[in-house]
Design a protein around this motif. Structure first.
Motif, PDB file in Angstrom:
ATOM      1  N   ILE A   1       0.975  -1.045  -0.276  1.00 46.61           N
ATOM      2  CA  ILE A   1      -0.374  -0.194  -0.093  1.00 46.61           C
ATOM      3  C   ILE A   1       1.040   1.136  -0.065  1.00 46.61           C
ATOM      4  CG2 ILE A   1      -0.347  -0.352   2.318  1.00 46.61           C
ATOM      5  CD1 ILE A   1      -2.930   1.501   2.198  1.00 46.61           C
ATOM      6  N   ALA A   2       0.414   1.698  -0.373  1.00 50.39           N
ATOM      7  CA  ALA A   2       0.934   3.183  -0.847  1.00 50.39           C
ATOM      8  C   ALA A   2       1.602   4.198   0.021  1.00 50.39           C
ATOM      9  CB  ALA A   2       0.726   4.185  -2.428  1.00 50.39           C
ATOM     10  N   PRO A   3       2.690   4.823   0.672  1.00 52.33           N
ATOM     11  CA  PRO A   3       2.977   5.873   1.944  1.00 52.33           C
ATOM     12  C   PRO A   3       1.524   7.133   1.624  1.00 52.33           C
ATOM     13  CG  PRO A   3       4.582   4.889   0.910  1.00 52.33           C
ATOM     14  CD  PRO A   3       3.794   4.388   0.184  1.00 52.33           C
ATOM     15  N   THR A   4       1.399   7.187   0.834  1.00 48.70           N
ATOM     16  CA  THR A   4      -0.506   8.884   0.395  1.00 48.70           C
ATOM     17  C   THR A   4      -1.133   7.613   1.497  1.00 48.70           C
ATOM     18  OG1 THR A   4      -0.205   8.410  -1.820  1.00 48.70           O
ATOM     19  CG2 THR A   4       1.144  10.267  -1.240  1.00 48.70           C
TER      20      THR A   4
ATOM     21  N   ASN B   1       9.401  10.781  -5.510  1.00 46.34           N
ATOM     22  CA  ASN B   1       8.243  11.240  -6.096  1.00 46.34           C
ATOM     23  C   ASN B   1       7.337  10.829  -4.371  1.00 46.34           C
ATOM     24  OD1 ASN B   1       8.451   8.577  -4.095  1.00 46.34           O
ATOM     25  ND2 ASN B   1       8.393   6.932  -5.891  1.00 46.34           N
ATOM     26  N   GLU B   2       6.485  11.348  -5.023  1.00 43.99           N
ATOM     27  CA  GLU B   2       5.064  11.328  -3.947  1.00 43.99           C
ATOM     28  C   GLU B   2       5.272  11.123  -2.393  1.00 43.99           C
ATOM     29  OE1 GLU B   2       1.010  12.847  -3.251  1.00 43.99           O
ATOM     30  OE2 GLU B   2       1.408  11.623  -4.947  1.00 43.99           O
ATOM     31  N   GLN B   3       5.469   9.160  -2.849  1.00 46.56           N
ATOM     32  CA  GLN B   3       5.802   8.008  -1.425  1.00 46.56           C
ATOM     33  C   GLN B   3       6.877   8.598  -1.235  1.00 46.56           C
ATOM     34  OE1 GLN B   3       3.129   6.953  -1.534  1.00 46.56           O
ATOM     35  NE2 GLN B   3       2.657   8.022  -3.690  1.00 46.56           N
ATOM     36  N   THR B   4       7.911   8.766  -1.216  1.00 43.05           N
ATOM     37  CA  THR B   4       9.175   9.242  -0.285  1.00 43.05           C
ATOM     38  C   THR B   4       8.954  10.107   0.500  1.00 43.05           C
ATOM     39  OG1 THR B   4      10.801   8.284  -2.180  1.00 43.05           O
ATOM     40  CG2 THR B   4      11.990  10.010  -0.567  1.00 43.05           C
ATOM     41  N   TYR B   5       8.519  11.246  -0.548  1.00 43.53           N
ATOM     42  CA  TYR B   5       7.739  12.968   0.398  1.00 43.53           C
ATOM     43  C   TYR B   5       7.525  12.766   1.311  1.00 43.53           C
ATOM     44  CZ  TYR B   5       9.944  14.916  -4.105  1.00 43.53           C
ATOM     45  OH  TYR B   5      10.795  15.242  -5.527  1.00 43.53           O
ATOM     46  N   THR B   6       6.525  11.519   0.921  1.00 50.73           N
ATOM     47  CA  THR B   6       5.412  11.544   2.278  1.00 50.73           C
ATOM     48  C   THR B   6       5.868  10.627   3.553  1.00 50.73           C
ATOM     49  OG1 THR B   6       3.727  11.301   1.044  1.00 50.73           O
ATOM     50  CG2 THR B   6       3.015  10.421   2.719  1.00 50.73           C
ATOM     51  N   SER B   7       7.251   9.985   3.710  1.00 48.40           N
ATOM     52  CA  SER B   7       7.463   8.770   4.526  1.00 48.40           C
ATOM     53  C   SER B   7       8.422   9.581   5.012  1.00 48.40           C
ATOM     54  CB  SER B   7       8.205   7.741   4.120  1.00 48.40           C
ATOM     55  OG  SER B   7       7.451   6.835   2.397  1.00 48.40           O
TER      56      SER B   7
END
Length: 219
Positions: A92-95, A119-125
């Motif tokens: 499941i994606a972090p976002t 990517n957005e997933q990295t920024y969210t983590s």
């Protein structure tokens, strides 16, 4: 970022990895030796069995103020009121986790290639799992074996906290920390050790050596 993720020695534990020993006893001994973050990884359990183990482990960790991370099962993470969750590319994606679980305090995401840094997933983590640093028998479905050069490249490209995993042991963690990792994650180095507490102490000592030598290096 260091203040938001102050952890140095991260244990990824499962009942199987403990090779017949009580995983709760292994976890407590590891914490007594210096582990300050634990992820429960039970890929083959039912959700009910996974949740039962999570609640048992959380109870063991609470007196030590060591957070519990759940591997790739949002339902278990939420129902156990764990501190956080760790996911990879096929999970499941972090976002989506941020949307579904607003009280998640620690969200980890494993990266497999450099482009993922942007990517957005990295920024969210909250932290990035660098996996694997070295080849390991416990992780056979990976794209990149990073090595020390890979850690240095990632460190130069992001301010996120970096957790290195993959054949981590007392003989190499100092170099991994020197290369730029903030935290070392282990499985067998503690779970399969004859004395998990002593193994954790030795790893923690080498991590501290790496941090010390890193601070005295010229930029």
């Amino acid at each position: 970022m260091a203040s938001a993720f102050p952890y140095r020695l991260y244990l990824v534990i499962s009942e199987e990895a403990c090779q017949g020993r009580n995983f709760l006893e292994v976890a407590e001994a590891a914490v007594q030796g210096g582990v300050d973050l634990i992820q429960l990884r039970e890929k083959n359990d039912t959700t009910e069995a996974f949740l039962k183990k999570a609640l048992q482990l959380k109870e063991v960790l609470q007196p030590y103020n060591v957070p519990l991370i759940i591997n790739d099962n949002l339902e278990v993470a939420q129902k156990s009121a764990a501190a956080g969750i760790h996911v990879g590319n096929s999970d499941i994606a972090p976002t989506k986790i941020r949307t579904a679980w607003e009280s998640c305090r620690i969200l980890g995401y494993s990266i497999e290639y450099l482009e993922q840094l942007y990517n957005e997933q990295t920024y969210t983590s909250d932290y990035l799992g660098i996996s694997p640093v070295f080849d390991t028998a416990t992780k056979t479905d990976t794209i990149t074996t990073w090595g020390l050069d890979g850690i240095e490249k990632i460190r130069a490209s992001t301010q996120k906290s970096l957790v290195a995993i993959g054949h981590m042991k007392a003989s190499n963690v100092k170099k991994v920390i020197e290369a730029g990792a903030d935290c070392i994650a282990v499985v067998s180095a503690i779970c399969a050790a004859k004395n998990p507490k002593s193994a954790a102490k030795e790893l923690r000592l080498e991590i501290e050596k790496g941090l010390k030598s890193r601070t005295v290096k010229p930029n």
